[in-house]
Design a protein around this motif. Structure first.
Motif, PDB file in Angstrom:
ATOM      1  N   PRO A 167      23.583  19.093  -5.718  1.00 35.48           N
ATOM      2  CA  PRO A 167      22.504  18.118  -5.907  1.00 35.48           C
ATOM      3  C   PRO A 167      22.257  17.344  -4.614  1.00 35.48           C
ATOM      4  N   ILE A 168      21.032  17.415  -4.131  1.00 36.60           N
ATOM      5  CA  ILE A 168      20.676  16.754  -2.881  1.00 36.60           C
ATOM      6  C   ILE A 168      19.729  15.592  -3.199  1.00 36.60           C
ATOM      7  N   GLY A 169      20.155  14.410  -2.816  1.00 40.04           N
ATOM      8  CA  GLY A 169      19.316  13.236  -3.060  1.00 40.04           C
ATOM      9  C   GLY A 169      18.282  13.045  -1.966  1.00 40.04           C
ATOM     10  N   TYR A 170      17.165  12.490  -2.338  1.00 41.37           N
ATOM     11  CA  TYR A 170      16.114  12.202  -1.364  1.00 41.37           C
ATOM     12  C   TYR A 170      15.388  10.906  -1.751  1.00 41.37           C
ATOM     13  N   GLN A 171      14.697  10.354  -0.800  1.00 39.15           N
ATOM     14  CA  GLN A 171      13.791   9.230  -1.067  1.00 39.15           C
ATOM     15  C   GLN A 171      12.418   9.588  -0.530  1.00 39.15           C
ATOM     16  N   ALA A 172      11.424   9.426  -1.362  1.00 36.82           N
ATOM     17  CA  ALA A 172      10.054   9.785  -0.979  1.00 36.82           C
ATOM     18  C   ALA A 172       9.172   8.544  -0.941  1.00 36.82           C
ATOM     19  N   SER A 173       8.199   8.589  -0.054  1.00 29.70           N
ATOM     20  CA  SER A 173       7.152   7.568   0.005  1.00 29.70           C
ATOM     21  C   SER A 173       5.860   8.202  -0.479  1.00 29.70           C
TER      22      SER A 173
ATOM     23  N   VAL B  88      -2.534   7.533  -9.343  1.00 36.04           N
ATOM     24  CA  VAL B  88      -1.904   8.718  -8.772  1.00 36.04           C
ATOM     25  C   VAL B  88      -1.085   8.310  -7.554  1.00 36.04           C
ATOM     26  N   PHE B  89       0.160   8.793  -7.486  1.00 38.56           N
ATOM     27  CA  PHE B  89       1.029   8.518  -6.347  1.00 38.56           C
ATOM     28  C   PHE B  89       1.403   9.849  -5.704  1.00 38.56           C
ATOM     29  N   THR B  90       0.838  10.100  -4.521  1.00 43.92           N
ATOM     30  CA  THR B  90       1.003  11.381  -3.831  1.00 43.92           C
ATOM     31  C   THR B  90       2.059  11.251  -2.746  1.00 43.92           C
ATOM     32  N   PRO B  91       3.158  12.054  -2.806  1.00 43.74           N
ATOM     33  CA  PRO B  91       4.198  11.949  -1.772  1.00 43.74           C
ATOM     34  C   PRO B  91       3.665  12.334  -0.396  1.00 43.74           C
ATOM     35  N   THR B  92       3.974  11.491   0.599  1.00 41.46           N
ATOM     36  CA  THR B  92       3.485  11.723   1.959  1.00 41.46           C
ATOM     37  C   THR B  92       4.613  11.765   2.988  1.00 41.46           C
ATOM     38  N   ALA B  93       5.798  11.295   2.610  1.00 46.16           N
ATOM     39  CA  ALA B  93       6.945  11.321   3.520  1.00 46.16           C
ATOM     40  C   ALA B  93       8.209  11.337   2.683  1.00 46.16           C
TER      41      ALA B  93
ATOM     42  N   ASP C 197       0.809  -1.222   0.000  1.00 49.53           N
ATOM     43  CA  ASP C 197       0.000   0.000   0.000  1.00 49.53           C
ATOM     44  C   ASP C 197       0.844   1.276   0.000  1.00 49.53           C
ATOM     45  N   VAL C 198       2.061   1.183  -0.525  1.00 46.97           N
ATOM     46  CA  VAL C 198       2.928   2.355  -0.612  1.00 46.97           C
ATOM     47  C   VAL C 198       3.878   2.172  -1.790  1.00 46.97           C
ATOM     48  N   VAL C 199       4.329   3.293  -2.335  1.00 45.05           N
ATOM     49  CA  VAL C 199       5.332   3.284  -3.399  1.00 45.05           C
ATOM     50  C   VAL C 199       6.451   4.233  -2.984  1.00 45.05           C
ATOM     51  N   THR C 200       7.695   3.826  -3.164  1.00 50.22           N
ATOM     52  CA  THR C 200       8.832   4.698  -2.858  1.00 50.22           C
ATOM     53  C   THR C 200       9.610   4.973  -4.138  1.00 50.22           C
ATOM     54  N   TYR C 201      10.279   6.111  -4.147  1.00 48.44           N
ATOM     55  CA  TYR C 201      11.111   6.467  -5.294  1.00 48.44           C
ATOM     56  C   TYR C 201      12.162   7.472  -4.841  1.00 48.44           C
TER      57      TYR C 201
ATOM     58  N   VAL D 263      -1.767  -2.074  -3.887  1.00 48.22           N
ATOM     59  CA  VAL D 263      -0.364  -2.264  -4.254  1.00 48.22           C
ATOM     60  C   VAL D 263       0.305  -3.241  -3.300  1.00 48.22           C
ATOM     61  N   THR D 264       1.035  -4.198  -3.865  1.00 50.11           N
ATOM     62  CA  THR D 264       1.896  -5.103  -3.110  1.00 50.11           C
ATOM     63  C   THR D 264       3.267  -5.063  -3.775  1.00 50.11           C
ATOM     64  N   PRO D 265       4.294  -5.662  -3.150  1.00 50.13           N
ATOM     65  CA  PRO D 265       5.622  -5.637  -3.782  1.00 50.13           C
ATOM     66  C   PRO D 265       5.659  -6.269  -5.171  1.00 50.13           C
ATOM     67  N   ASP D 266       4.699  -7.145  -5.486  1.00 47.10           N
ATOM     68  CA  ASP D 266       4.723  -7.874  -6.757  1.00 47.10           C
ATOM     69  C   ASP D 266       3.918  -7.218  -7.870  1.00 47.10           C
ATOM     70  N   ARG D 267       2.910  -6.394  -7.501  1.00 44.64           N
ATOM     71  CA  ARG D 267       2.042  -5.857  -8.550  1.00 44.64           C
ATOM     72  C   ARG D 267       1.196  -4.703  -8.024  1.00 44.64           C
ATOM     73  N   ALA D 268       0.691  -3.927  -8.981  1.00 45.06           N
ATOM     74  CA  ALA D 268      -0.320  -2.908  -8.691  1.00 45.06           C
ATOM     75  C   ALA D 268      -1.624  -3.416  -9.295  1.00 45.06           C
ATOM     76  N   ARG D 269      -2.616  -3.676  -8.469  1.00 49.65           N
ATOM     77  CA  ARG D 269      -3.900  -4.210  -8.941  1.00 49.65           C
ATOM     78  C   ARG D 269      -4.924  -3.078  -8.980  1.00 49.65           C
ATOM     79  N   ILE D 270      -5.403  -2.808 -10.183  1.00 50.65           N
ATOM     80  CA  ILE D 270      -6.414  -1.776 -10.385  1.00 50.65           C
ATOM     81  C   ILE D 270      -7.760  -2.447 -10.580  1.00 50.65           C
ATOM     82  N   THR D 271      -8.794  -1.961  -9.904  1.00 53.17           N
ATOM     83  CA  THR D 271     -10.143  -2.444 -10.164  1.00 53.17           C
ATOM     84  C   THR D 271     -10.864  -1.426 -11.029  1.00 53.17           C
ATOM     85  N   LEU D 272     -11.666  -1.949 -11.948  1.00 47.70           N
ATOM     86  CA  LEU D 272     -12.362  -1.127 -12.927  1.00 47.70           C
ATOM     87  C   LEU D 272     -13.836  -1.475 -12.913  1.00 47.70           C
TER      88      LEU D 272
END
Length: 250
Positions: free
Chosen positions: A156-162, A173-178, A142-146, A222-231
């Motif tokens: 240049p300052i590196g960061y990691q966002a959740s 849509v992936f909205t940064p929260t941390a 239930d989260v995506v990081t980048y 979202v799980t580590p293996d896939r993003a499941r979208i319901t339609l």
């Protein structure tokens, strides 16, 4: 007396005949089910745009296909395509339709579907949507990081966002929260960039352009293996135009 002796024999014969008739009905029904499923698979395959490839299987539920056919609609039709490709984008698809009119051009009462995207597919879609090529979305529970970089005073300052996943009618849509800073600059305080990271526009991945226009996204898991979208859709019809007219994203 002779008439009385024939009674049980006639009764047994009637039971046997009824049994044979019932058996023949179900054999015919099962044969019609297989025929109807094959016809549905072919009609759907013929109606899909040329950019869609992959094998699919159709299953018609309910007790009697014959009875459903003469009633004017199939109660439950399921389509599975574990290795479908749309415009070169691979995905696993499962569709459940209810109240389906058994004819090309027939209406569908309601459609519920799931679309599974691998991490590789999701990143491909994100990059096509404008996300920088060096940004890789990493799926979690239930989260995506980048990761990314921002320039502060020329450094240049590196960061990691959740980011939290959600959907609109036509996009993921992936909205940064941390966020956290990943570049070590000693005593220099670079924590001020974190509000900038959190204030960035969400990463938006258009999905609608790969789907019939009558279909809308409803949820994402979202799980580590896939993003499941319901339609879902309550306005689809079984026509080539309906299946080939794809959605758009603003």
């Amino acid at each position: 007396m002779a008439g009385k002796r024939r009674g049980p024999g006639c009764l047994i014969l009637c039971v046997v005949l009824v049994g044979l008739l019932v058996g023949a009905y179900f054999l015919a029904d099962n044969g019609l089910r297989a025929f109807a499923e094959g016809q549905a698979e072919q009609q759907i395959a013929d109606a899909l745009p040329a950019s869609v490839t992959g094998d699919m299987a159709v299953s018609i539920g309910g007790v009697s296909v014959i009875a459903q056919y003469f009633s004017g609609s199939f109660d439950h039709v399921e389509l599975t395509a574990p290795q479908l490709t749309v415009d070169g984008v691979p995905a696993s698809v499962r569709i459940v339709a209810t109240d389906v009119e058994p004819k090309l051009g027939g209406t569908i009462g309601h459609v519920d579907a799931t679309l599974d995207l691998t991490p590789e597919t999701l990143n491909s879609l994100a990059h096509e949507a404008g996300t920088p090529p060096e940004t890789q979305l990493v799926l979690g529970r239930d989260v995506v990081t980048y990761a990314g970089t921002l320039s502060v005073a020329g450094f240049p300052i590196g960061y990691q966002a959740s980011a939290t996943p959600s959907v609109t009618e036509n996009a993921l849509v992936f909205t940064p929260t941390a966020a956290e800073v990943t570049t070590d600059l000693g005593s220099l305080d670079v924590s001020a960039i974190l509000p900038t990271v959190l204030g960035q526009a969400p990463i938006s991945v258009c999905v609608a352009k790969y789907l019939p226009a009558e279909v809308a996204l409803s949820t994402v898991d979202v799980t580590p293996d896939r993003a499941r979208i319901t339609l879902e859709s309550s306005t689809m019809v079984l026509t080539k135009q309906s299946l080939a007219t794809l959605g758009t994203c603003s």
